[in-house]
Scaffold this motif. Structure first.
Motif, PDB file in Angstrom:
ATOM      1  N   ALA A 217       0.823  -1.204   0.000  1.00 29.80           N
ATOM      2  CA  ALA A 217       0.000   0.000   0.000  1.00 29.80           C
ATOM      3  C   ALA A 217       0.862   1.260   0.000  1.00 29.80           C
ATOM      4  O   ALA A 217       0.572   2.240  -0.692  1.00 29.80           O
ATOM      5  N   ALA A 218       1.957   1.237   0.775  1.00 30.42           N
ATOM      6  CA  ALA A 218       2.859   2.387   0.828  1.00 30.42           C
ATOM      7  C   ALA A 218       3.550   2.600  -0.516  1.00 30.42           C
ATOM      8  O   ALA A 218       3.739   3.735  -0.951  1.00 30.42           O
ATOM      9  N   VAL A 219       3.932   1.500  -1.180  1.00 31.83           N
ATOM     10  CA  VAL A 219       4.575   1.601  -2.493  1.00 31.83           C
ATOM     11  C   VAL A 219       3.602   2.203  -3.501  1.00 31.83           C
ATOM     12  O   VAL A 219       3.962   3.100  -4.276  1.00 31.83           O
ATOM     13  N   GLN A 220       2.363   1.719  -3.493  1.00 29.08           N
ATOM     14  CA  GLN A 220       1.347   2.228  -4.416  1.00 29.08           C
ATOM     15  C   GLN A 220       1.100   3.719  -4.175  1.00 29.08           C
ATOM     16  O   GLN A 220       1.003   4.513  -5.128  1.00 29.08           O
ATOM     17  N   ALA A 221       0.999   4.109  -2.932  1.00 26.30           N
ATOM     18  CA  ALA A 221       0.727   5.506  -2.605  1.00 26.30           C
ATOM     19  C   ALA A 221       1.889   6.402  -3.045  1.00 26.30           C
ATOM     20  O   ALA A 221       1.674   7.499  -3.590  1.00 26.30           O
ATOM     21  N   TYR A 222       3.105   5.939  -2.810  1.00 23.15           N
ATOM     22  CA  TYR A 222       4.280   6.733  -3.197  1.00 23.15           C
ATOM     23  C   TYR A 222       4.340   6.882  -4.712  1.00 23.15           C
ATOM     24  O   TYR A 222       4.655   7.955  -5.237  1.00 23.15           O
ATOM     25  N   TYR A 223       4.035   5.804  -5.426  1.00 27.70           N
ATOM     26  CA  TYR A 223       4.063   5.817  -6.893  1.00 27.70           C
ATOM     27  C   TYR A 223       3.076   6.850  -7.440  1.00 27.70           C
ATOM     28  O   TYR A 223       3.405   7.643  -8.343  1.00 27.70           O
ATOM     29  N   GLN A 227       4.503  10.332  -9.305  1.00 22.44           N
ATOM     30  CA  GLN A 227       4.521   9.735 -10.633  1.00 22.44           C
ATOM     31  C   GLN A 227       5.367  10.535 -11.628  1.00 22.44           C
ATOM     32  O   GLN A 227       5.972   9.963 -12.538  1.00 22.44           O
ATOM     33  N   GLU A 228       5.461  11.878 -11.444  1.00 24.78           N
ATOM     34  CA  GLU A 228       6.242  12.685 -12.384  1.00 24.78           C
ATOM     35  C   GLU A 228       7.736  12.335 -12.334  1.00 24.78           C
ATOM     36  O   GLU A 228       8.485  12.639 -13.261  1.00 24.78           O
ATOM     37  N   GLN A 229       8.184  11.692 -11.240  1.00 23.51           N
ATOM     38  CA  GLN A 229       9.582  11.279 -11.144  1.00 23.51           C
ATOM     39  C   GLN A 229       9.854   9.984 -11.894  1.00 23.51           C
ATOM     40  O   GLN A 229      11.017   9.604 -12.070  1.00 23.51           O
ATOM     41  N   TYR A 230       8.801   9.305 -12.314  1.00 23.67           N
ATOM     42  CA  TYR A 230       8.963   7.997 -12.936  1.00 23.67           C
ATOM     43  C   TYR A 230       8.362   7.984 -14.335  1.00 23.67           C
ATOM     44  O   TYR A 230       7.624   7.082 -14.725  1.00 23.67           O
ATOM     45  N   LEU A 231       8.673   9.020 -15.092  1.00 14.85           N
ATOM     46  CA  LEU A 231       8.185   9.125 -16.462  1.00 14.85           C
ATOM     47  C   LEU A 231       9.252   8.679 -17.454  1.00 14.85           C
ATOM     48  O   LEU A 231      10.436   8.950 -17.273  1.00 14.85           O
ATOM     49  N   LYS A 488       6.254   5.173 -16.249  1.00 10.50           N
ATOM     50  CA  LYS A 488       6.787   3.814 -16.356  1.00 10.50           C
ATOM     51  C   LYS A 488       5.902   2.879 -15.531  1.00 10.50           C
ATOM     52  O   LYS A 488       5.319   3.290 -14.529  1.00 10.50           O
ATOM     53  N   PRO A 489       5.792   1.613 -15.932  1.00 10.62           N
ATOM     54  CA  PRO A 489       4.991   0.667 -15.139  1.00 10.62           C
ATOM     55  C   PRO A 489       5.544   0.539 -13.721  1.00 10.62           C
ATOM     56  O   PRO A 489       6.759   0.623 -13.505  1.00 10.62           O
ATOM     57  N   LEU A 490       4.654   0.346 -12.766  1.00 10.92           N
ATOM     58  CA  LEU A 490       5.080   0.223 -11.379  1.00 10.92           C
ATOM     59  C   LEU A 490       6.098  -0.895 -11.203  1.00 10.92           C
ATOM     60  O   LEU A 490       7.072  -0.752 -10.449  1.00 10.92           O
ATOM     61  N   ALA A 491       5.893  -2.011 -11.900  1.00 11.25           N
ATOM     62  CA  ALA A 491       6.808  -3.149 -11.751  1.00 11.25           C
ATOM     63  C   ALA A 491       8.239  -2.752 -12.137  1.00 11.25           C
ATOM     64  O   ALA A 491       9.211  -3.256 -11.561  1.00 11.25           O
ATOM     65  N   GLU A 492       8.356  -1.821 -13.088  1.00  8.40           N
ATOM     66  CA  GLU A 492       9.682  -1.416 -13.574  1.00  8.40           C
ATOM     67  C   GLU A 492      10.405  -0.528 -12.564  1.00  8.40           C
ATOM     68  O   GLU A 492      11.641  -0.526 -12.503  1.00  8.40           O
ATOM     69  N   VAL A 493       9.645   0.215 -11.765  1.00 12.59           N
ATOM     70  CA  VAL A 493      10.282   1.183 -10.864  1.00 12.59           C
ATOM     71  C   VAL A 493      10.101   0.813  -9.393  1.00 12.59           C
ATOM     72  O   VAL A 493      10.469   1.588  -8.519  1.00 12.59           O
ATOM     73  N   GLY A 496      13.193   0.997  -7.102  1.00 13.39           N
ATOM     74  CA  GLY A 496      13.586   2.371  -6.833  1.00 13.39           C
ATOM     75  C   GLY A 496      12.672   3.047  -5.835  1.00 13.39           C
ATOM     76  O   GLY A 496      13.118   3.838  -4.996  1.00 13.39           O
ATOM     77  N   ILE A 497      11.389   2.745  -5.908  1.00 12.86           N
ATOM     78  CA  ILE A 497      10.436   3.339  -4.969  1.00 12.86           C
ATOM     79  C   ILE A 497      10.677   2.816  -3.554  1.00 12.86           C
ATOM     80  O   ILE A 497      10.660   3.592  -2.588  1.00 12.86           O
ATOM     81  N   VAL A 498      10.896   1.517  -3.443  1.00 13.86           N
ATOM     82  CA  VAL A 498      11.186   0.941  -2.116  1.00 13.86           C
ATOM     83  C   VAL A 498      12.422   1.610  -1.517  1.00 13.86           C
ATOM     84  O   VAL A 498      12.431   2.013  -0.342  1.00 13.86           O
TER      85      VAL A 498
END
Length: 638
Positions: A217-223, A227-231, A488-493, A496-498
């Motif tokens: 849940a924390a990963v999803q919320a951060y993503y 999101q602009e950091q993971y384009l 970028k797809p969540l799985a790809e980043v 980095g988010i963790v």
């Protein structure tokens, strides 16, 4: 400006650029067009006027404005692959063209009103000093006529523009020279730049405060929140065709007669330079007087008959020659710095000279042998002549192809593959040429990026170019697909988010500990006690400069941001670090470090005066424009 004219007349970039020489002549002082600034008093009531603008009563003709716009329009249409300019861009560019002409007119008027003039003698000297008008370093009327004829410029027109520019340069130079820095200002600047602060600090590393991995849940919320950091960057798929100067040079066919003709033409230039064989002893040291004294002592020993090679091994501090007895081998004058070369090439064989001072120290020199210069034979010069002739012909051909491609790409039916085949261009394709990073094998290619990702960008399916990627390389290209930035797809980043969440949480905990330590220090606790409690090491208080590399950058910057400590009470701060974690900093004293003296100080004063003078010149031109009475013809470009 004058240098640009000279470069263009010399055809340094090939014949494709020579046609732009005339266009360069509508320019004026380089600083005039850096910023448009406020437009001052503008009146658009023109009625049926036959001129484009009026600035303080001086008129700018429709012809001048429209010719300038045609050149600008041509450049932008090339960037857009022959497409029509969008209306907003067209209007903005047209206004910039008109503003440049207005500023040029105002500056010309102002320089004249202030009494700046260029004598015929000064004009003649400027014309004769133009390198494009010279042969073997001397002015040649035939070369001048040929260069101007090739550019399509009459000598009177060139002289008139040159006179105007020289007059404006007098104004610019007067403004620049009027600024200066007083000794008190320079002292204050040096004090600030060389200021040192006594600091003591401790670092709370991120590893000491790492938290458990975040849940899904924390990963999803951060993503979602970041999101602009993971384009994925904006990108295009490109098909291109490339022309390289070296490829053209290899294709040039040269006959023996071509080379012999080139040899006869350049025979005076084809010389083997004089070479000299010498030994030297280099004496250096932080104390200039001591180094000079030691050099004099070594010279005295040489004059008393001691062996040069042994003294070189004993005293010389030149790592390249000391162990060889100071032997420098055979070398031309250009090998050495000027003071050394002047001394060596003024000596007789067997003579010992010195001490000779250079930026490296004091030299004692012995001349051993001289190899006189001579003219190269045809066979000796052949490799050089061949390389030069190939490149010269290739440069001309490169320019011709560039011009032809510009024309062909404007044809609605232009085909990339057909053009590549006709001009023997090397084809290629780039998948995901990214905005900012570019893509192999073209590299970042900033001129190409300007077209692909500019305002507006080149549309898919459009051809563009030719674009120079250097003095010896150009490409034409076709956009196959244009992709906007997308997440970028969540799985790809995910990884980095963790890592980002763990760092963020750890840094937050470290900062809390640092803030608690700060509060304790302010209450009177000792730095050593705090360090022991937190189980980290800390150095004793010491002075650092603004660029001290031994201190973390954030700590150093914070040390110079806090106010000076007053009454013996240290300034204490808690701060986070870019790499994660936190730090506690105490600044206890301030002092001024050593200041350079002599020539270095004088040079700094001149550098600052030039900087201030440039700013004053820019401000002057902006003010001239702001206070001018200007009328623009809204139909100037219709």
């Amino acid at each position: 400006m004058l240098q640009k004219i000279g470069d263009a007349l010399k055809g340094r970039e090939g014949s494709a650029r020579r046609k732009w020489i005339a266009y360069l002549l509508v320019g004026v002082l380089s600083f005039v067009f850096v910023a448009w600034g406020a437009y001052g008093i503008v009146n658009l009531n023109f009625g049926g006027s036959n001129y484009a603008a009026e600035a303080n009563g001086s008129k700018i003709s429709l012809e001048d404005a429209r010719n300038a716009w045609l050149r600008q329009q041509s450049t932008w249409q090339q960037r857009l692959g022959g497409s029509e300019l969008p209306a907003p861009l067209r209007e903005r560019l047209q206004d910039q063209v008109l503003e440049s002409l207005i500023r040029r007119t105002l500056l010309t008027e102002r320089s004249h009103d202030l009494g700046y003039r260029v004598s015929n003698q000064a004009l003649l000297e400027a014309v004769q000093a133009e390198p494009a008008f010279q042969i073997d370093g001397k002015y040649d009327p035939g070369a001048a006529r040929a260069a101007l004829a090739q550019a399509g410029i009459s000598l009177p027109a060139y002289e008139q523009q040159l006179r105007t520019e020289l007059q404006q340069l007098q104004l610019e130079g007067g403004i620049r020279a009027s600024d200066f820095m007083t000794p008190a200002e320079l002292t204050r600047l040096n004090d600030l730049e060389n200021q040192q602060r006594e600091v003591r600090y401790l670092v709370l590393p991120l590893d000491r405060f790492r938290s458990a991995a975040p849940d899904e849940a924390a990963v999803q919320a951060y993503y979602k929140e970041h999101q602009e950091q993971y384009l994925r960057p904006e990108s295009v798929d490109l098909q291109y065709a490339e022309l390289r100067l070296e490829t053209l040079a290899a294709q040039q066919e040269l006959t023996d007669a071509d080379l012999r003709a080139a040899y006869e033409k350049d025979k005076s230039r084809l010389e083997v330079a004089e070479k000299r064989h010498a030994h030297h002893i280099l004496i250096t040291g932080k104390d200039d007087a001591a180094a000079q004294a030691l050099a004099q002592q070594v010279l005295a020993q040489l004059k008393s008959g001691k062996d040069f090679g042994e003294l070189a091994k004993q005293y010389s501090q030149d790592p390249g020659s000391a162990q060889n007895g100071g032997d420098l081998g055979w070398a031309e004058r250009s090998t050495f710095v000027k003071p050394f070369a002047d001394a060596l090439f003024g000596m007789k064989v067997g003579e010992i000279a010195g001490p000779v001072k250079t930026q490296y120290g004091y030299h004692i020199i012995r001349l051993d042998e001289i190899q006189a210069g001579k003219s190269k034979s045809f066979e000796e010069a052949r490799p050089e002549l061949e390389a030069q002739l190939r490149r010269t012909r290739a440069t001309d051909r490169f320019g011709e192809i560039q011009e032809q491609l510009q024309t062909r790409l404007a044809d609605p039916g232009a085909d990339l593959n057909a053009l590549a085949q006709q001009y023997h261009l090397q084809p290629g394709e780039v998948k995901e040429f990214d905005k900012g990073a570019g893509g192999a094998p073209l590299g970042p290619a900033p001129p190409l990026q300007e077209l692909l990702f500019g305002d507006p960008p080149l549309a898919a399916g459009k051809l563009g170019g030719p674009v120079l990627l250097g003095d010896d390389r150009l490409v034409i290209f076709k956009v196959l697909e244009h992709r906007k930035p997308e997440p970028k797809p969540l799985a790809e980043v995910r990884d980095g988010i963790v890592a980002a969440i763990v760092k963020e949480q750890g840094t937050k905990a470290a900062l809390a500990a640092a803030e608690h330590a700060r509060d304790e220090l302010l209450k009177g606790a000792s730095f050593d006690a705090i360090a022991q409690e937190l189980k980290v090491s800390t150095d004793p208080a010491h002075f650092i400069g603004r660029n001290d590399p031994s201190v973390p950058a954030q700590v150093r910057d914070a040390a110079f941001d806090v106010p000076k400590p007053v009454g013996g009470k240290a300034e204490v701060r808690a701060l986070t670090l870019n790499d994660g974690g936190a730090a506690v900093l105490a600044v206890s004293a301030v002092r001024t470090g050593a200041v350079q003296a002599g020539e270095a100080q004088a040079g700094r004063s001149q550098q600052e005066a030039e900087r201030l003078g440039t700013a004053a010149a820019l401000a002057y031109v902006d003010e001239v424009r702001r206070t001018a009475s200007v009328r623009k013809n809204p139909k100037a470009f219709e």
